[in-house]
Scaffold this motif. Structure first.
Motif, PDB file in Angstrom:
ATOM      1  N   SER A 166       0.807  -1.222   0.000  1.00 10.99           N
ATOM      2  CA  SER A 166       0.000   0.000   0.000  1.00 10.99           C
ATOM      3  C   SER A 166       0.840   1.273   0.000  1.00 10.99           C
ATOM      4  O   SER A 166       0.364   2.325  -0.417  1.00 10.99           O
ATOM      5  N   SER A 167       2.079   1.180   0.465  1.00 12.35           N
ATOM      6  CA  SER A 167       2.917   2.380   0.505  1.00 12.35           C
ATOM      7  C   SER A 167       4.067   2.362  -0.493  1.00 12.35           C
ATOM      8  O   SER A 167       4.853   3.314  -0.549  1.00 12.35           O
ATOM      9  N   THR A 168       4.142   1.329  -1.309  1.00 12.60           N
ATOM     10  CA  THR A 168       5.244   1.230  -2.273  1.00 12.60           C
ATOM     11  C   THR A 168       5.193   2.329  -3.326  1.00 12.60           C
ATOM     12  O   THR A 168       6.210   2.664  -3.926  1.00 12.60           O
ATOM     13  N   PHE A 169       4.040   2.939  -3.516  1.00 16.40           N
ATOM     14  CA  PHE A 169       3.970   4.044  -4.482  1.00 16.40           C
ATOM     15  C   PHE A 169       4.968   5.138  -4.126  1.00 16.40           C
ATOM     16  O   PHE A 169       5.451   5.856  -5.009  1.00 16.40           O
ATOM     17  N   THR A 170       5.318   5.261  -2.835  1.00 12.01           N
ATOM     18  CA  THR A 170       6.289   6.284  -2.443  1.00 12.01           C
ATOM     19  C   THR A 170       7.681   5.925  -2.958  1.00 12.01           C
ATOM     20  O   THR A 170       8.415   6.808  -3.398  1.00 12.01           O
ATOM     21  N   ASN A 171       8.040   4.642  -2.914  1.00 12.06           N
ATOM     22  CA  ASN A 171       9.329   4.204  -3.455  1.00 12.06           C
ATOM     23  C   ASN A 171       9.389   4.489  -4.957  1.00 12.06           C
ATOM     24  O   ASN A 171      10.405   4.955  -5.476  1.00 12.06           O
ATOM     25  N   VAL A 172       8.294   4.163  -5.639  1.00 10.51           N
ATOM     26  CA  VAL A 172       8.230   4.371  -7.087  1.00 10.51           C
ATOM     27  C   VAL A 172       8.330   5.863  -7.405  1.00 10.51           C
ATOM     28  O   VAL A 172       9.068   6.271  -8.316  1.00 10.51           O
ATOM     29  N   ALA A 173       7.619   6.689  -6.666  1.00  8.97           N
ATOM     30  CA  ALA A 173       7.668   8.135  -6.887  1.00  8.97           C
ATOM     31  C   ALA A 173       9.071   8.686  -6.660  1.00  8.97           C
ATOM     32  O   ALA A 173       9.482   9.649  -7.319  1.00  8.97           O
ATOM     33  N   ALA A 174       9.823   8.082  -5.751  1.00  4.14           N
ATOM     34  CA  ALA A 174      11.196   8.518  -5.481  1.00  4.14           C
ATOM     35  C   ALA A 174      12.167   8.068  -6.559  1.00  4.14           C
ATOM     36  O   ALA A 174      13.290   8.567  -6.624  1.00  4.14           O
ATOM     37  N   GLY A 175      11.747   7.102  -7.392  1.00  8.88           N
ATOM     38  CA  GLY A 175      12.603   6.670  -8.497  1.00  8.88           C
ATOM     39  C   GLY A 175      12.952   5.203  -8.530  1.00  8.88           C
ATOM     40  O   GLY A 175      13.609   4.738  -9.453  1.00  8.88           O
ATOM     41  N   GLU A 176      12.535   4.443  -7.511  1.00  5.31           N
ATOM     42  CA  GLU A 176      12.787   2.998  -7.527  1.00  5.31           C
ATOM     43  C   GLU A 176      11.862   2.324  -8.534  1.00  5.31           C
ATOM     44  O   GLU A 176      10.716   2.726  -8.705  1.00  5.31           O
ATOM     45  N   GLN A 177      12.349   1.271  -9.148  1.00  6.73           N
ATOM     46  CA  GLN A 177      11.510   0.371  -9.921  1.00  6.73           C
ATOM     47  C   GLN A 177      11.235  -0.811  -9.001  1.00  6.73           C
ATOM     48  O   GLN A 177      12.175  -1.361  -8.412  1.00  6.73           O
ATOM     49  N   VAL A 178       9.977  -1.204  -8.856  1.00  5.88           N
ATOM     50  CA  VAL A 178       9.614  -2.256  -7.908  1.00  5.88           C
ATOM     51  C   VAL A 178       8.758  -3.295  -8.612  1.00  5.88           C
ATOM     52  O   VAL A 178       7.818  -2.952  -9.343  1.00  5.88           O
ATOM     53  N   ARG A 179       9.093  -4.561  -8.375  1.00  7.33           N
ATOM     54  CA  ARG A 179       8.308  -5.677  -8.905  1.00  7.33           C
ATOM     55  C   ARG A 179       8.040  -6.690  -7.807  1.00  7.33           C
ATOM     56  O   ARG A 179       8.783  -6.783  -6.834  1.00  7.33           O
ATOM     57  N   TRP A 180       6.967  -7.492  -8.021  1.00  3.91           N
ATOM     58  CA  TRP A 180       6.504  -8.490  -7.064  1.00  3.91           C
ATOM     59  C   TRP A 180       6.451  -9.847  -7.750  1.00  3.91           C
ATOM     60  O   TRP A 180       6.009  -9.955  -8.902  1.00  3.91           O
ATOM     61  N   LEU A 181       6.847 -10.900  -7.023  1.00  4.70           N
ATOM     62  CA  LEU A 181       6.788 -12.254  -7.557  1.00  4.70           C
ATOM     63  C   LEU A 181       6.218 -13.190  -6.504  1.00  4.70           C
ATOM     64  O   LEU A 181       6.688 -13.212  -5.361  1.00  4.70           O
TER      65      LEU A 181
END
Length: 176
Positions: free
Chosen positions: A92-107
Motif C-alpha cells: 500500500s505504501s510502495t507508491f512512495t518508493n516508485v515516486a522517489a525513483g525505484e523500480q519495484v516488482r513483485w513475484l
C-alpha cells in the motif's frame, strides 16, 4: 572482502554509479505493532500521495538523489500468497518508493520455486558488491554483511535478474 569495499550502506549507495538491486524474500520484518507507520496503517491511516513531505524520510530523499545521479535502483519482492498483513502494508505504501525513483516488482513465491536464491535478502551494487541483510526468526535485523566475493556477486546477480524477469511491476501487481 577487499579493503576497498565501503563499510556502510550509505557509502555503498554513494559510490554506486550504475545500478543498485535489492531482493526481499521475507513475508514480514520486525516492526512495532503498537506505534509507528505499520500501526498507523493498521488503524486505517494511509500515506497521502499529494503530501510528499509526510513520506518515509530520509530513505526516499536518498533514493531520489541516487536516481538523479543516473543510478538505476530496482527492488524485487518474493511473497507468499495469500500475502501477509505486513506485505499488504508494504504494497500500500510502495507508491512512495516508485515516486522517489525505484523500480519495484513483485513475484509470487510459487513462481520462484525453481530459482536458485541466496539464503538472505541482499543489495547488489554495480554488480560488484553484495550487502547481505541478516534477520532473526522474528524479523529483527541482525545487521548487514558486506562482501565482494565473485561467487556471491554471481549468485545474487543471476537470482535477481531471474526474479526480475518473472516479477510483475508494482502498478500491475494485485494483492492476493
Amino acid at each position: 572482502m577487499s579493503s576497498s569495499v565501503p563499510r556502510t550502506f550509505r557509502d555503498l549507495l554513494a559510490d554506486c554509479t550504475r545500478s543498485a538491486t535489492h531482493l526481499e524474500m521475507r513475508d514480514a520484518y520486525a516492526v512495532d505493532y503498537e506505534t509507528g507507520p505499520f500501526a498507523d496503517w493498521r488503524a486505517g491511516i494511509r500515506p497521502d500521495p499529494a503530501d510528499r513531505a509526510s513520506w518515509w524520510r530520509p530513505w526516499l530523499d536518498l533514493v531520489t538523489e541516487t536516481v538523479d545521479r543516473g543510478v538505476v535502483i530496482r527492488r524485487a519482492r518474493i511473497v507468499s500468497e495469500p500475502v501477509s498483513e505486513y506485505i499488504r502494508y508494504e504494497h500500500s505504501s510502495t507508491f512512495t518508493n516508485v515516486a522517489a525513483g525505484e523500480q519495484v516488482r513483485w513475484l509470487s513465491r510459487r513462481e520462484a520455486s525453481d530459482i536458485a536464491l541466496p539464503g538472505n535478502d541482499f543489495w547488489l551494487f554495480d554488480g560488484q558488491v553484495v550487502q547481505w541483510n541478516h534477520f532473526s526468526g522474528d524479523g529483527s535485523s541482525e545487521g548487514p554483511e558486506i562482501t565482494d566475493s565473485p561467487r556471491a556477486v554471481e549468485l545474487c546477480a543471476a537470482a535477481f535478474e531471474t526474479v526480475w524477469e518473472r516479477a510483475v511491476p508494482h502498478d500491475q501487481y494485485t494483492i492476493r
